[in-house]
Design an enzyme around this catalytic site. Structure first.
Site, PDB file in Angstrom:
ATOM      1  N   HIS A 192      -2.981 -96.644  68.919  1.00 31.72           N
ATOM      2  CA  HIS A 192      -2.497 -95.584  69.798  1.00 31.72           C
ATOM      3  C   HIS A 192      -1.731 -94.507  69.047  1.00 31.72           C
ATOM      4  CE1 HIS A 192      -2.472 -93.636  73.549  1.00 31.72           C
ATOM      5  NE2 HIS A 192      -1.311 -93.165  73.172  1.00 31.72           N
ATOM      6  N   HIS A 196      -4.469 -99.823  76.467  1.00 32.53           N
ATOM      7  CA  HIS A 196      -5.875-100.007  76.094  1.00 32.53           C
ATOM      8  C   HIS A 196      -6.368-101.387  76.503  1.00 32.53           C
ATOM      9  CE1 HIS A 196      -6.063 -96.353  73.590  1.00 32.53           C
ATOM     10  NE2 HIS A 196      -4.793 -96.609  73.363  1.00 32.53           N
TER      11      HIS A 196
END
Lengths: 600, 124, 203, 349
Positions: free
Chosen positions: A253, A303
């Protein structure tokens, strides 16, 4: 591109191959990064076009399943690690010293080493196509599909070793950039006078410094799993595939912000100059960028909403993800505020910057949409997510980088890129990009999963897939227009002058292309927009002193030797231990020579 | 020239003598011995973990502050290092917490209700 | 702008940084921040796999705390000798510096010897790299720590060798030794954490 | 804003009109993709209680997203037109406006809060355990097919899941190899099948219909990820019970000669090593799908082919060509052997 490379930096008399291989000049290194990154970008684009061609019609037969999986995996790896990051690194290398008023980066030879290791990693990763098959497990290599049990070809080992090598390069480059920005500023260049671009680079450098080691650990563990039979991520003997996902996304990320923040910085440079007014809310933009960097470490599990995290982690990561939307929103408003009341000169760089605002906003909106876990249950792993990432990474990162190309090419080469071709370039890319990626929202809404190499007719996916494929061809043409523009521009005489845009930052006060030592006299900075301040207060440039002996670090071939050692270690990790030993010896020799080499 | 004020110029050294360094070394050794004693003391697990964490954090801090001279350096270095220290600790805590609550494990990777042979075959 | 004419040549300004901190020292500290994440991830893995081993040997059956306490003591002492080497370098006492560097190197080698002994005895007792989750995460965590110690030994050896040369370590001698010291102490404090988490906290 | 500039009204109205037209066209695109007709896997037509609940959040978030989209696009376009360079034009020099900045910090905060509240209240319902009366189903992902078990009913089937309408169903998600993801857009959001873990989801289907609800593996799982499809049939309680009774029993024994020969061939070709046919002696393999009631299914090869004799033949003669990477080997069957096997399999009601 070779001519572009030459002309971007013909700042030293010596232009032979050896001078390029041993250079420690940040501008030459930046130029090689940019050109190599762009070539990889073309390669990744080719892979994308092949993927789109396969999906143009139902039950396509252009690629078989295995080739398709290799292509989409390599498309992502190439675009992220070999395209966008190096093109960004090219700008960082070239412009950090110019922006902060330094003669070079803090560690010129380390800078060269980063470059050569990056090139080694890129070539290594792509050589897998010819050595038993490229990585085929997706760019986040989810275990246990990436284990030796389910991915028997050496592709995923190349993935592990390639990313380790590229990570090493990024780590060294980031350390170098961070120290340069904090410690090499010209007199008067306080942190709150740094150009926003440099601020964003600083955030990026720290994101990489703090996230890459986590990925390194994950990759090493995956390597142990694949080669030495451990089972960190294989459930059959007590391992945990979810652990890989956490480790990967703790890196992955922040990596997204690594890709987008430089472009936010570029846009924050281009818009004020073209609007002929200061950036709206400088501090807000800087703090928002830093906040995105900090919060970016606390959102990774979004995610993983569909992996069965449990409700409490879902709520926590959902809330943190929504929170990160706030600083992003602030930035968009500040760019609009910069345009407001301006007298905006619409050159191609401006088009790409304004295009960035529009397209990145779309990616930002869809990003906040899947911050909601129930909604993410629909979006996750569907084409809606594919649309989202491409609006962020193409609409955001790439549009910003192209804005940077048009904005800084005159400084790097002394020549202005052709405006007519530039606008054609923008519109073909803009139209192609939207035709390619917007229909993917519709496909996602209609339930098309990502990463499928084929689909049946009758799912309602045919039309928009065809449109997306046509869009990708238009997009590819748009990129080719840029290549034509560069070639055409390089054939003309230098016409840019020092400052074609009326720029505010230090690089516009020196010749284009800049001399090897950048500044005859290290400038003194009195304001956030130093050149505008000097212009408005009638401060003349400092005269060059008579005996202006400027000493620059001499070229060195030791970075090349160390990089060769690293490459050998990587090759050994893929083949046999003896080569690892050889590589270690070469590296140690290189480092020893490096340490003893006189730099004065 | 308007260079920023410098916290410390070259050539100045931390005000520490050999004797002090040796003293610190002795303290660290003693604390390690105490840790060992705690480890074998049989106190309740929670208390034991707490005490050991405090003691090793103390050792950690002493080495960083005194041996690595961070106490005497420009505060910026402390801030730069603390980024990694705090984030690294946070990630250890977050990951441990995330897996602590994981009740979905199926031991050995064989689905509990799956037919006996259902899990094995995939190993081609 | 009269100031500009007084500007010293760049190779002097190189040591004159914005913050007054030497570039190399700043980079070392940022690198150590990065290393915190490296070991943080390894330690996380170890903790997550606690109790996930399907077969033995388990930690309490195999860990030899007295032996490791001895090696911990050795590493702690190496930090002391290291800091004295830095002291010697900073105060121009070259003999002391070299002696203490040598002592640090030897103590580092002793620590590595302990680790080699520990690994071989574990393997004899049936704990291999792939035996169970404890084995994998234990060897990888302590192995990478050991690798750091080995790199440190190489680093210090190169410092010792360079200081034997006629030119010594040049004008930056104290800084070079200081940087090597930072790295060495960091490896030591990582061990403080590892020792507590793996060995001292009973399972 | 910028009233002093000539043509500003035209720029503003033109921009708004353009953004309006584009937004309308995009809305048409979304509306079309959200329509079940022609889009059997649409995520926009919920047919279960939990899916409807999520749909409420989804709609709200879509509206918010649309509003932000229209606002930012319109402002970007208006500013681009209004403040483009003009001869003699002057840029107004200012560095910021604290009041404005506070306002537009609050706007995203409010939007995010508006998203968060319904999101979390929906999760408080959907993440509860399934009701006690729920039908228990185990969905096991394999490379590349789905195994569905009804532990309470003693049924095992492949790639086709039968459910009664208006009764909650609790799906336990498992995997035998890599990560898969169970997704039937009309009935529920996706949850992954993670090897070594068991995940759960539950929903109550609210509409019985003849057409199947289409599902597909959503997590990339290797070579034939694209071919890992499945169907869910939601039937009335009576129909479901009839199906369950038949599915729990043995196969219908072959009567025709060709089919009987096929039964022999099924043993001779080694099919029994991997496949179970309840009622056929020796056919108890667990590697491939349970074929006891093969002919009761509408598809074969994980939902990629309709179950017709021609397709069965196509599959048997070269499985790799239909589903690359599939574990089932090419048995190089003779045409006669194919005839027999097709006859046998197509009779396994």
């Amino acid at each position: 591109m070779a001519t572009a490379l030459g002309a971007m930096t013909h700042t030293q008399e010596d232009t032979g191959l050896w001078s390029w291989l041993t250079t420690v000049d940040h501008k030459r290194i930046g130029a090689v990064y940019t050109v190599a990154g762009f070539l990889f970008f073309l390669l990744g684009g080719f892979e994308a076009v092949m993927v789109r061609t396969q999906l143009a019609v139902p039950n396509g037969t252009v690629l078989d399943a295995d080739r398709y999986n290799q292509f989409f995996t390599m498309h992502a790896l190439t675009m992220i690690f070999l395209g966008v990051m190096p093109m960004g690194a090219g700008f960082f290398n070239y412009f950090i010293p110019l922006h902060v008023g330094a003669r070079d980066v803090a560690f010129p030879r380390l800078n060269a080493l980063s470059l050569w290791i990056f090139l080694s990693g890129g070539i290594l990763l792509n050589s897998s196509f010819f050595l038993g098959g490229a990585p085929n497990g997706g760019w986040f290599g989810y275990a246990p599909l990436s284990s030796i049990e389910y991915a028997k070809s050496s592709g995923m080992t190349f993935y592990v070793v390639g990313l380790l090598v590229l990570g090493l390069s990024s780590l060294m480059a980031s350390l170098n950039f961070a120290v340069t920005i904090i410690n090499m500023r010209a007199p008067g260049m306080s942190m709150m006078r740094l150009p926003v671009f440099i601020w964003m680079v600083l955030v990026v450098a720290f994101l990489l410094i703090l996230s890459l080691p986590v990925l390194t650990v994950g990759l090493l563990q995956l390597y142990f799993d694949r080669v030495w039979g451990t089972s960190f991520f294989s459930p059959s003997t007590g391992g945990d595939p979810i652990l890989w996902q956490h480790i990967f996304w703790i890196f992955g990320h922040p990596e997204v912000y690594v890709l987008i923040l430089p472009s936010m910085g570029i846009v924050s440079e281009v818009l004020p100059v073209m609007s002929k007014k200061p950036l709206f809310g400088y501090s807000a933009i800087v703090f928002a960028g830093a906040a995105i960097g900090v919060l970016g470490f606390g959102v990774w599990a979004h995610h993983m909403f569909t992996t069965g995290l449990g409700p409490v982690p879902q709520v926590v990561f959902s809330a943190s993800t929504m929170a990160i939307g706030v600083p992003t929103g602030i930035k968009i408003f500040n760019w609009l505020g910069t345009m407001y009341g301006g007298n905006i000169r619409f050159v191609t760089a401006t088009y790409f910057s304004v295009g960035f605002i529009a397209l990145f906003t779309i990616g930002g909106i869809s990003g906040v949409m899947h911050a909601s876990p129930p909604v993410d249950g629909h979006h996750q792993d569907s084409y809606f997510v594919v649309a989202h990432i491409h609006y962020v990474l193409f609409g955001g990162a790439i549009m910003g980088i192209f804005s940077g190309f048009y904005y800084w090419f005159p400084k790097m080469s002394g020549r202005l890129l052709d405006e007519a071709l530039g606008k054609l370039n923008f519109w073909t890319m803009f139209v192609g990009m939207n035709l390619t990626f917007f229909p993917m929202h519709f496909l996602g809404l209609a339930g098309m999963p990502r990463r499928i190499y084929t689909y049946d007719a009758g799912m309602g996916w045919d039309t928009w897939n065809m449109v997306a494929t046509i869009g990708s061809y238009i997009l590819a043409i748009g990129v080719l227009v840029f290549v034509v523009n560069v070639i055409k521009t390089m054939r003309k005489e230098p016409d840019a002058g020092n400052d074609p845009w009326g720029g505010a930052t230090l690089e516009w006060a020196i010749p284009s292309p800049p001399p090897a030592h950048n500044f005859d006299v290290v400038p003194e900075v009195r304001d956030r927009d130093p050149l505008w301040y000097n212009r408005d207060h009638g401060i003349a440039p400092t005269p060059v002193p008579e005996h202006n002996h400027i000493h620059m670090p001499p070229p060195s071939y030791f970075p090349l030797i160390v990089a060769l050692g690293v490459l050998l270690i990587a090759v050994g990790a893929l083949s046999t231990l003896a080569i690892v030993g050889l590589g270690a010896v070469v590296s140690v020799y290189g480092i020893w020579g490096w340490a003893l080499e006189p730099t004065d | 020239m308007t260079h920023m004020p410098q916290a410390e110029s070259h050539g100045e050294h931390p005000p520490t003598t050999i004797r002090e360094y040796v003293l610190i070394g002795i303290v660290l050794t003693v604390v390690t011995a105490v840790e060992l004693w705690v480890s074998y003391s049989g106190m309740s697990f929670g208390l034991l973990v707490g005490v050991l964490m405090v003691l090793s954090a103390f050792k950690f801090a002493v080495v960083v502050a005194m041996f690595m001279h961070l106490r005497f350096e420009n505060g910026l270095l402390w801030r730069l290092f603390s980024f990694g220290l705090i984030l690294g600790t946070a990630i250890i805590l977050a990951l441990t917490a995330l897996f602590w609550n994981d009740r979905t494990d199926i031991v050995g990777g064989v689905p509990a209700n799956a037919a006996p042979g259902a899990a094995a075959p995939a190993k081609h | 702008m009269a100031a500009a004419t007084h500007e010293p040549p760049p190779h002097v300004t190189e040591h004159h940084t914005t913050t007054g901190i030497d570039n190399r020292k700043m980079m070392m500290w940022i690198f150590l921040a990065s290393e915190c994440l490296f070991f943080g991830a390894l330690i996380s893995t170890y903790l997550i796999f606690q109790g996930e081993s399907l077969v033995g040997p388990l930690p309490h059956e195999i860990l030899n705390i007295p032996v490791t306490s001895a090696s911990t003591f050795v590493l702690l002492m190496s930090s002391l000798t290291m800091v004295l080497a830095v002291y010697g370098a900073q105060h121009g006492r070259l003999g002391m510096m070299k002696l203490m560097l040598l002592a640090t190197i030897l103590l580092g080698l002793v620590f590595l010897g302990f680790q080699a002994y520990e690994f071989t005895s574990f393997v004899h007792e049936g704990l291999g790299l792939t035996t169970n989750q404890f084995g994998s995460s234990f060897y990888v965590l302590t192995g990478f720590h050991g690798t750091h110690v080995a790199v440190g030994v190489l680093y210090l050896t190169s410092m010792l060798l360079a200081s034997q040369r006629r030119t010594g370590l040049g004008a930056d001698r104290a800084l070079h030794i200081d940087l090597a010291g930072l790295y060495w102490h960091f490896v030591d404090i990582v061990w403080i954490v590892i020792f507590t988490i793996i060995y001292l906290i009973p399972h | 804003m910028g009233g002093s500039r000539p043509g500003s009204m035209i720029a503003i109205i033109g921009s708004l009109a353009l953004v309006g037209v584009v937004s309308f066209l995009l809305w048409m695109g979304f509306a079309d993709s959200g329509d079940f007709a022609g889009h059997p896997m649409t995520t926009w037509v919920p047919k279960s209680d939990n899916a409807s609940l999520v749909h409420g959040v989804y709609q709200l978030i879509f509206i918010l997203a649309g509003a932000v989209f229209v606002g930012i696009m319109a402002l970007t376009l208006i500013f681009s037109l209004l403040y483009r360079e003009r001869p003699g034009g002057e840029a107004r020099q200012f560095h910021g406006n604290s009041r404005l900045e506070v306002v537009w910090t609050l706007i995203p905060v409010l939007i995010v809060v508006a998203m968060a509240v319904p999101t979390f209240s929906t999760m408080s319902v959907t993440s509860k355990p399934a009701p006690d009366n729920a039908l228990k189903v185990v969905a096991i992902g394999h490379q590349w097919w789905w195994e569905f078990q009804y532990p309470e009913l003693g049924i095992t089937t492949a790639n086709e899941l039968y459910l009664p309408v208006n009764r909650p169903v609790s799906v336990a998600l498992q995997s035998s190899d890599v990560i898969h993801s169970f997704w039937v857009p009309q009935l529920s959001g996706k949850i992954d099948n993670v090897p070594g873990h068991e995940n759960h989801l539950w929903f109550t289907p609210t509409e019985a219909r003849a057409e199947p609800y289409l599902g597909q593996c959503a997590e990339f799982c290797g070579l034939s990820h694209a071919n890992m499809r499945f169907r869910v049939f939601v039937a009335s309680t009576g129909d479901f019970e009839a199906w369950a009774k038949s599915a729990a029993g043995d196969r219908t024994a072959p009567t025709a000669d060709l089919a009987k020969a096929g039964e022999q061939q099924f043993v001779a070709s080694g099919c029994v090593a991997c496949h179970t046919v309840k009622g056929q002696a020796g056919a108890a393999g667990k590697i491939g799908p349970d074929l006891s009631h093969f002919a009761a299914r509408t598809t074969l090869a994980s939902g990629t082919l309709d179950r017709t004799p021609a397709n069965i033949r196509k599959w048997l003669s070269n499985p790799q060509a239909v589903k690359p990477g599939v574990l089932m080997p090419n048995l190089n069957l003779s045409p006669e052997a194919l005839d027999k096997l097709v006859a046998y399999l197509d009779g396994l009601k």
